[in-house]
Design a protein around this motif. Structure first.
Motif, short mmCIF file in Angstrom:
data_model
loop_
_atom_site.label_atom_id
_atom_site.label_comp_id
_atom_site.label_asym_id
_atom_site.label_seq_id
_atom_site.Cartn_x
_atom_site.Cartn_y
_atom_site.Cartn_z
N UNK A 35 0.56 17.05 4.15
CA UNK A 35 0.32 15.64 4.50
C UNK A 35 0.68 15.40 5.96
N UNK A 36 -0.23 14.81 6.70
CA UNK A 36 0.03 14.42 8.09
C UNK A 36 -0.44 12.99 8.27
N UNK A 37 0.15 12.31 9.25
CA UNK A 37 -0.18 10.91 9.53
C UNK A 37 -0.73 10.81 10.94
N UNK A 38 -1.83 10.11 11.10
CA UNK A 38 -2.42 9.86 12.42
C UNK A 38 -2.36 8.37 12.73
N UNK A 39 -2.09 8.05 13.99
CA UNK A 39 -2.03 6.67 14.45
C UNK A 39 -2.78 6.55 15.77
N UNK A 40 -3.19 5.34 16.16
CA UNK A 40 -3.81 5.17 17.47
C UNK A 40 -2.87 5.64 18.59
N UNK A 58 7.31 11.76 -1.95
CA UNK A 58 6.29 12.70 -2.40
C UNK A 58 6.76 14.13 -2.20
N UNK A 59 7.38 14.39 -1.06
CA UNK A 59 7.80 15.75 -0.73
C UNK A 59 9.27 16.00 -1.02
N UNK A 60 10.00 14.97 -1.46
CA UNK A 60 11.42 15.12 -1.79
C UNK A 60 12.22 15.75 -0.66
N UNK A 61 11.86 15.39 0.56
CA UNK A 61 12.55 15.89 1.76
C UNK A 61 12.44 17.39 1.95
N UNK A 62 11.51 18.04 1.21
CA UNK A 62 11.35 19.49 1.35
C UNK A 62 10.38 19.85 2.47
N UNK A 63 9.68 18.87 3.00
CA UNK A 63 8.73 19.14 4.08
C UNK A 63 8.70 17.96 5.04
N UNK A 122 0.82 -1.21 0.00
CA UNK A 122 0.00 0.00 0.00
C UNK A 122 0.86 1.26 0.00
N UNK A 123 2.05 1.18 0.57
CA UNK A 123 2.90 2.37 0.67
C UNK A 123 3.27 2.91 -0.70
N UNK A 124 3.68 2.02 -1.61
CA UNK A 124 4.02 2.44 -2.97
C UNK A 124 2.82 3.08 -3.65
N UNK A 125 1.67 2.43 -3.55
CA UNK A 125 0.46 2.95 -4.19
C UNK A 125 0.05 4.29 -3.58
N UNK A 126 0.21 4.41 -2.27
CA UNK A 126 -0.13 5.67 -1.60
C UNK A 126 0.75 6.80 -2.10
N UNK A 127 2.05 6.58 -2.19
CA UNK A 127 2.97 7.62 -2.63
C UNK A 127 2.70 8.03 -4.08
N UNK A 128 2.41 7.06 -4.92
CA UNK A 128 2.06 7.38 -6.32
C UNK A 128 0.79 8.23 -6.38
N UNK A 157 7.86 8.19 6.46
CA UNK A 157 9.16 8.39 5.79
C UNK A 157 9.03 8.31 4.28
N UNK A 158 8.20 7.38 3.80
CA UNK A 158 8.02 7.24 2.35
C UNK A 158 7.38 8.49 1.77
N UNK A 159 6.37 9.02 2.44
CA UNK A 159 5.73 10.26 1.96
C UNK A 159 6.75 11.40 1.97
N UNK A 160 7.54 11.46 3.02
CA UNK A 160 8.52 12.54 3.17
C UNK A 160 9.54 12.53 2.05
#
Length: 454
Positions: free
Chosen positions: A243-248, A268-273, A226-232, A262-265
């Protein structure tokens, strides 16, 4: 270009790659084809290694470009299979090993007063899978395919699995679909490995079934895919969103949550955010309102597999979305939660990942439902769609690639009704695993769902 490859050729073997390619992301480059085709077996050409450079940007070293080295991914590239001559004329020898519980059928009370109880009995549990499977076989036979099908009753009882193996020794097959239960599957897996028979597991989510079993195909996709598909998805549809991530609560440092952030960072964001991870509590939602106030859109990726967490997230975000625009991405499979309020999901344009999605407006689906009703006098459930799709996919793979289609399934991804099969071999000696997840979205002010990636 350097590799002398067209965009269509690149896309054909990189179906999981989105519009952007990121540092440290491995891609496949098709190489020249070698070796003659064989009749009756799939033609698999020599595998060549290719070095695909992807530059890793380092802002700290940008001033000294002479010392900046590109990051490279080394991948082994396989040439896509071609259809095998005369394979369509051969007989497809298939065994379906599934739980029918035939010894319990005679005890079922079919009086009208007991119909509901009868349908909940074990012989009916997977009956729709069998019925869907048989409809696909009938359709393919009507189109001229020769099929030799054995249907064997195998459930949790390993003695049935052993009897099935003994039967198969006297009537060899090209593909075995099932058994559905783990202990029986292990018995049949040993036999299939010894005889190089393609073995399909329709329901298991366990990774170990493909370990040291190159002939095993795992239909259920890995959650990690799912991580690859999410980033695409985020890169193509929400490249500028916050983009923010929520967890229990207490799970913020869970390895899955951290990996997704980390994958989104990086991709998707190219370490710019920075991509923050928040626990599911009131303070976090107050912070979310503050940081999202100045943004056109904020994507909230909620990572949790418990109904309590899903309910808490929806209740809190239902208040937040009245103040700031929110798009919710629900992971891993919130579609399993039946009692979530659709109104709330639509308000947040919620995005779901699921291994099962049927578009009832599709003409092919409508034809299947009509045929199923005509044949069996009731509506198909999810197992009926799964049975039809698996029969259609694997029998057609035999017709396309011959008696040994395993190495060619990575190149074969026709349209199906409830999903797609995107098979990947994730290591030497391992079997094939489906990596495809349906991604669909609730559209604001509409009751229909929009499929985003099929």
């Amino acid at each position: 270009n350097r590799w002398n490859v067209t965009l269509d050729e690149f896309s054909a073997i990189n179906s999981s790659v989105g519009r952007r390619v990121y540092a440290d992301q491995a891609v496949l480059i098709p190489m020249s084809k070698q070796g003659p085709e064989s009749i009756g077996e799939a033609a698999v050409t020599e595998v060549k290694p290719a070095v695909v450079p992807v530059v890793q940007h380092d802002t700290a070293a940008a001033a000294d470009s002479a010392t900046t080295k590109p990051s490279v991914s080394v991948v082994e590239v396989r040439t896509p299979c071609k259809p095998v001559a005369d394979a369509a004329n051969a007989t497809c020898r298939v065994a379906l090993l599934m739980p029918l519980y035939l010894e319990e059928v005679s005890a079922i009370n079919i009086h009208s007063d007991f119909v509901a109880a009868a349908r909940n009995s074990r012989p009916f549990k997977f009956l729709h899978f069998y019925e869907g499977f048989m409809l696909a076989v009938d359709d393919l036979v009507a189109k001229g395919l020769n099929v030799d099908l054995q249907v064997i009753d195998v459930d949790e009882d390993v003695s049935k699995a052993r009897k099935a193996v003994a039967q198969l020794k006297n009537a060899p097959v090209d593909i075995i679909i099932g058994p559905f239960f783990s202990r029986s599957f292990s018995v049949v897996s040993e036999y299939a490995a010894q005889n190089d028979i393609l073995l399909v597991n329709p329901l298991s989510e366990r990774q170990e079934i493909i370990s040291d079993r190159p002939n095993v195909v795992k239909i259920k996709p890995d959650v990690n895919a799912q991580t690859d598909a999410l980033c695409n998805l985020l890169a193509s549809k929400y490249p500028d969103a916050l983009c923010v991530v929520f967890a229990p609560l207490g799970k913020e440092d869970d390895s899955t949550v951290t990996s997704i952030a980390n994958a989104i960072r990086t991709r998707v964001k190219n370490d710019t955010a920075d991509v923050k991870v928040y626990p599911c509590n009131n303070a976090s939602f107050t912070t979310l309102e503050d940081i999202a106030a100045s943004r056109d859109n904020t994507v909230v990726v909620a990572v949790g597999d418990q109904l309590v967490f899903a309910t808490q997230m929806l209740n809190a975000l239902n208040k937040t979305v009245t103040k700031v625009p929110i798009t919710l991405v629900a992971l891993p499979e919130w579609s399993e939660f039946d009692n979530l309020l659709v109104d709330n999901l639509m308000r947040m344009n919620a995005i779901y990942f699921s291994d099962f999605y049927v578009d009832y407006s599709d003409g092919k689906v409508g034809s299947f439902v009509t045929s199923f009703r005509s044949q069996y006098k009731y509506d198909p459930d999810k197992y009926a769609f799964m049975g039809y799709d698996m029969a259609s996919y694997f029998l057609n793979s035999l017709r396309q690639y011959g008696r040994k289609p395993c190495d060619c399934l990575q190149d074969y991804s026709p349209e199906l009704m409830h999903t797609r099969f995107n098979f990947v071999r994730k290591g030497d000696g391992k079997g094939l695993e489906n990596t495809y997840w349906n991604i669909y979205q609730y559209v604001n002010d509409e009751t229909t769902l929009e499929l985003l990636n099929r």
